[in-house]
Design a protein around this motif. Structure first.
Motif: not given
Length: 215
Positions: A93-103
């Motif tokens: 979730n954090t990794f996705a957020a750092d790349h502009g995505l949500k989970m």
């Protein structure tokens, strides 16, 4: 007689080949095509906080990471032989957020809704594991059916247009005979966020079958 048998064997061989090809095509048809806009992007599902949400409302500027999950599958929660992919959820979730995505986690185990995958059980699991992403109920497995989701977990990575850009497993760590770690999902997220081509767009999902109601 020999000529007749040869003809019969030839026909049988051709029939077997046709049958094999038809089976392969049927299997391929059970997976959403990469690049296709996914269905039911405004299908409403209940989050654990009681709010109704849909995929478009949950998406980040670069897209959405959809993970079909549950509360009990050893591939999710872990076992003696495998730590379980759930352990990675908050990091993902954090990794996705750092790349502009949500989970979002989606529970489609409708056949176990009165037991291990009830709303109360989902709330308990989310609290115990400190889930940092929404965990929603897919009533009657409708979204799972539309996505042709097979397992818990089964990952679907969507871009900002709600198009499928990666599907399958999170990584290969369940394979005890692997020669190296392959982080399929993180690699796909990084590539998509940087505008690069995703090298591996599809892998076989590994996990327990989604527990659908018999129809």
């Amino acid at each position: 007689m020999l000529f007749s048998n040869a003809i019969k064997n030839g026909i049988a061989g051709i029939s077997l080949l046709i049958s094999s090809v038809s089976f392969a095509q049927t299997e391929d048809a059970k997976t959403l095509p990469i690049g296709q806009r996914v269905p039911m992007t405004q299908y409403k599902m209940e989050n654990l906080d009681g709010k109704m949400v849909h995929l478009e409302s949950l998406s980040g500027k670069n897209g959405l990471l959809v993970v079909f999950s549950c509360n009990t599958c050893p591939f999710v929660v872990g076992s003696d032989n495998f730590e379980g992919w759930e352990k990675q959820y908050n990091d993902l979730n954090t990794f996705a957020a750092d790349h502009g995505l949500k989970m979002v986690l989606i529970n489609s185990n409708e056949a176990k809704r009165g037991d291990d995958d009830s709303q109360d059980a989902m709330k308990k699991r989310a609290k115990e594991k400190g889930y940092t992403m929404p965990y929603v109920i897919d009533k009657n497995s409708e979204l799972a059916d539309a996505f042709l989701a097979k397992t818990t977990p089964h990952v679907f990575l969507l871009n900002q247009k709600m198009e499928l850009i990666y599907t399958g497993a999170i990584d290969n760590k369940v394979d005890g005979k692997r020669s190296s770690d392959e982080n399929y999902l993180k690699n796909a997220i990084e590539a998509a966020a940087s505008g690069k081509e995703i090298e591996t767009t599809s892998t076989p999902p590994r996990g327990c079958s989604i527990k659908r109601m018999k129809k």
